[in-house]
Design an enzyme around this catalytic site. Structure first.
Site, PDB file in Angstrom:
ATOM      1  N   ASP A  49       0.634  -1.308   0.000  1.00  0.00           N
ATOM      2  CA  ASP A  49       0.156   0.270   0.194  1.00  0.00           C
ATOM      3  C   ASP A  49       0.913   1.616  -0.299  1.00  0.00           C
ATOM      4  O   ASP A  49       1.525   1.830   1.171  1.00  0.00           O
ATOM      5  CB  ASP A  49      -0.782  -0.138   1.104  1.00  0.00           C
ATOM      6  CG  ASP A  49      -1.809   1.339   1.269  1.00  0.00           C
ATOM      7  OD1 ASP A  49      -3.017   0.801   0.317  1.00  0.00           O
ATOM      8  OD2 ASP A  49      -1.468   2.473   1.506  1.00  0.00           O
ATOM      9  N   TYR A  54       3.145   9.558  -0.201  1.00  0.00           N
ATOM     10  CA  TYR A  54       4.382   8.992   0.301  1.00  0.00           C
ATOM     11  C   TYR A  54       5.594   9.148  -0.820  1.00  0.00           C
ATOM     12  O   TYR A  54       7.442   9.277   0.257  1.00  0.00           O
ATOM     13  CB  TYR A  54       3.954   7.359   0.434  1.00  0.00           C
ATOM     14  CG  TYR A  54       2.424   7.114   1.179  1.00  0.00           C
ATOM     15  CD1 TYR A  54       1.964   7.844   1.836  1.00  0.00           C
ATOM     16  CD2 TYR A  54       2.774   5.909   1.077  1.00  0.00           C
ATOM     17  CE1 TYR A  54       1.066   7.369   2.446  1.00  0.00           C
ATOM     18  CE2 TYR A  54       1.641   5.897   1.984  1.00  0.00           C
ATOM     19  CZ  TYR A  54       0.143   6.264   2.151  1.00  0.00           C
ATOM     20  OH  TYR A  54      -0.511   5.818   2.844  1.00  0.00           O
ATOM     21  N   LYS A  79      -2.632   6.086  -4.118  1.00  0.00           N
ATOM     22  CA  LYS A  79      -4.010   7.022  -3.996  1.00  0.00           C
ATOM     23  C   LYS A  79      -4.036   8.222  -4.559  1.00  0.00           C
ATOM     24  O   LYS A  79      -2.785   8.721  -4.722  1.00  0.00           O
ATOM     25  CB  LYS A  79      -3.902   6.837  -2.569  1.00  0.00           C
ATOM     26  CG  LYS A  79      -4.484   5.601  -2.138  1.00  0.00           C
ATOM     27  CD  LYS A  79      -3.810   5.844  -0.459  1.00  0.00           C
ATOM     28  CE  LYS A  79      -3.473   4.658   0.451  1.00  0.00           C
ATOM     29  NZ  LYS A  79      -2.666   3.986   0.752  1.00  0.00           N
ATOM     30  N   HIS A 112      -7.135   9.977  -1.961  1.00  0.00           N
ATOM     31  CA  HIS A 112      -6.738   9.521  -0.202  1.00  0.00           C
ATOM     32  C   HIS A 112      -7.310  10.503   0.880  1.00  0.00           C
ATOM     33  O   HIS A 112      -7.356   9.372   1.990  1.00  0.00           O
ATOM     34  CB  HIS A 112      -5.210  10.382  -0.595  1.00  0.00           C
ATOM     35  CG  HIS A 112      -4.732   9.436   0.413  1.00  0.00           C
ATOM     36  ND1 HIS A 112      -2.998  10.119  -0.051  1.00  0.00           N
ATOM     37  CD2 HIS A 112      -4.463   9.264   1.950  1.00  0.00           C
ATOM     38  CE1 HIS A 112      -2.428   9.450   0.984  1.00  0.00           C
ATOM     39  NE2 HIS A 112      -2.786   8.683   1.844  1.00  0.00           N
TER      40      HIS A 112
END
Ligand code: A2P
Length: 276
Positions: A49, A54, A79, A112
Site C-alpha cells: 500500500d 508518500y 492513491k 486519499h
C-alpha cells in the site's frame, strides 16, 4: 477465517484482495523502501500500500520489479493526493503514479482524503479509470459515513474499499457496520496506532497468554474482525513478526477486551477537520 498471509477477501466486483499487506507511509524512497518491500515479498506478503503523497512510488516500483514475483500475483494500491483532486487532474495524477511505479494497471486506486467540493469529480475520474481497466478496483480513504452517503448519492460505482485509521484506541464500530451494509470492505491504516498502542497493558496481558507480541495480537484482532490490515515497518524482523499471526486464535472474550480499549482517539487527522 483466513489461514495464511496470502488469503484474500473478495471485493464486491469479484476482485480478490489480500487481507494482509505492507504499508509504506513515512518510508523513505530509494534503498529504504526497496528493502522494506522486498523483505515483505520475501516473507510472503503480496499486497503493498503506497500513495502519491508518500513520495516513494519509484522505489516501490523498483522493488516490485526486483522481487521476481509475477505482477499478477501482487496487489498494489496507490492513491490520488488532495492537490490533484478534480476530474482531469486525477487522470493526470494516475498516469504519473503509473509511470513512477512502472506499472500498466493498478490493483486498487483510492481517493486519499475527502477533499471538500472536489471528491465527487475525483470519483468520476476514478470510475473512468476502472471502466477503462486501468484500475482493477477503486475506493476511498478517510471517508466518514456522511462522506460516503454524499458520494453514493451521485456515484455510478460503489467504492469497493474504505481505508481508515483503525486500531484498539479507535475501533470505528459504527463506520464498519455502515460499510458492511454497503458491501464496502474496511481496511485499517495505522493498525498499531503508528506504534503508540504497543504498550497497552490489557493487550500485553493477552499477548503474554498466547506467547505473542502486542503487535501480533492487534493484527490478529483485525483479521478476526474481517478487517484488511497493512502494518508498516522498515525492519525485516518486524515485517516477519507482523505476518506471523496464523498460529493462534483470540477468544471472543479477548476480542471484546480489545474492543473495550476504544477511546475514539486518533493518531492522525480527523477527516472532518484536516488542512492539507
Ligand atoms: P519501524 O518501521 O521502525 O519498525 P502503524 O502500522 O500503526 O503505522 O505502525 C507503524 C509503527 O510501528 C512504525 O513506527 C514501526 O516502526 C512500528 N512497528 C511496526 N511493527 C512493529 C512491531 N512488530 N513491533 C514494534 N514496533 C513496530
Amino acid at each position: 477465517m483466513i489461514k495464511s498471509l496470502q488469503d484474500t477477501t473478495t471485493l464486491h466486483n469479484g476482485v480478490k484482495m489480500p487481507m494482509f499487506g505492507l504499508g509504506v507511509w513515512q518510508v523513505e524512497d530509494g534503498s529504504t523502501v526497496i528493502h522494506s518491500v522486498k523483505s515483505a515479498i520475501k516473507a510472503g506478503y503480496r499486497a503493498i500500500d503506497t500513495a502519491a503523497a508518500y513520495k516513494n512510488e519509484t522505489g516501490v516500483g523498483q522493488a516490485i520489479k526486483e522481487s521476481g514475483i509475477p505482477r499478477e500475483e501482487l496487489f498494489i494500491t496507490t492513491k490520488v493526493w488532495n492537490s490533484d483532486q478534480g476530474y482531469e487532474s486525477t487522470l493526470a495524477a494516475f498516469d504519473a503514479s503509473m509511470e513512477k511505479l512502472g506499472l500498466d494497471y493498478i490493483d486498487l486506486y483510492l481517493i486519499h482524503w475527502p477533499t471538500k467540493g472536489k471528491y465527487k469529480d475525483t470519483w468520476r475520474a476514478i470510475e473512468k479509470l476502472y471502466k477503462d481497466g486501468k484500475a482493477k478496483a477503486i475506493g476511498v480513504c478517510n471517508f466518514h459515513q456522511h462522506h460516503l452517503e454524499d458520494l453514493l448519492a451521485d456515484a455510478e460505482i460503489v467504492p469497493m474499499v474504505n481505508q481508515i485509521e483503525l486500531h484498539p484506541l479507535l475501533t470505528q464500530k459504527e463506520l464498519i457496520d455502515y460499510c458492511r451494509q454497503k458491501d464496502i470492505k474496511v481496511e485499517a491504516y495505522s493498525p498499531l496506532g503508528s506504534g503508540k498502542v504497543l504498550d497497552h497493558p490489557d493487550i500485553a496481558r493477552i499477548a503474554e497468554i498466547h506467547g505473542k507480541s502486542v503487535a501480533q495480537v492487534i493484527l490478529r484482532w483485525d483479521l478476526q474482525n474481517g478487517i484488511i490490515v497493512i502494518p508498516k515497518s522498515t525492519k525485516e524482523s518486524r515485517i516477519i513478526e507482523n505476518s506471523d499471526v496464523f498460529d493462534f486464535e483470540l477468544s471472543d472474550e479477548e476480542m471484546k477486551r480489545i474492543d473495550q480499549c476504544n477511546k475514539n482517539e486518533r493518531v492522525g487527522a480527523d477527516p472532518d477537520n484536516f488542512n492539507f
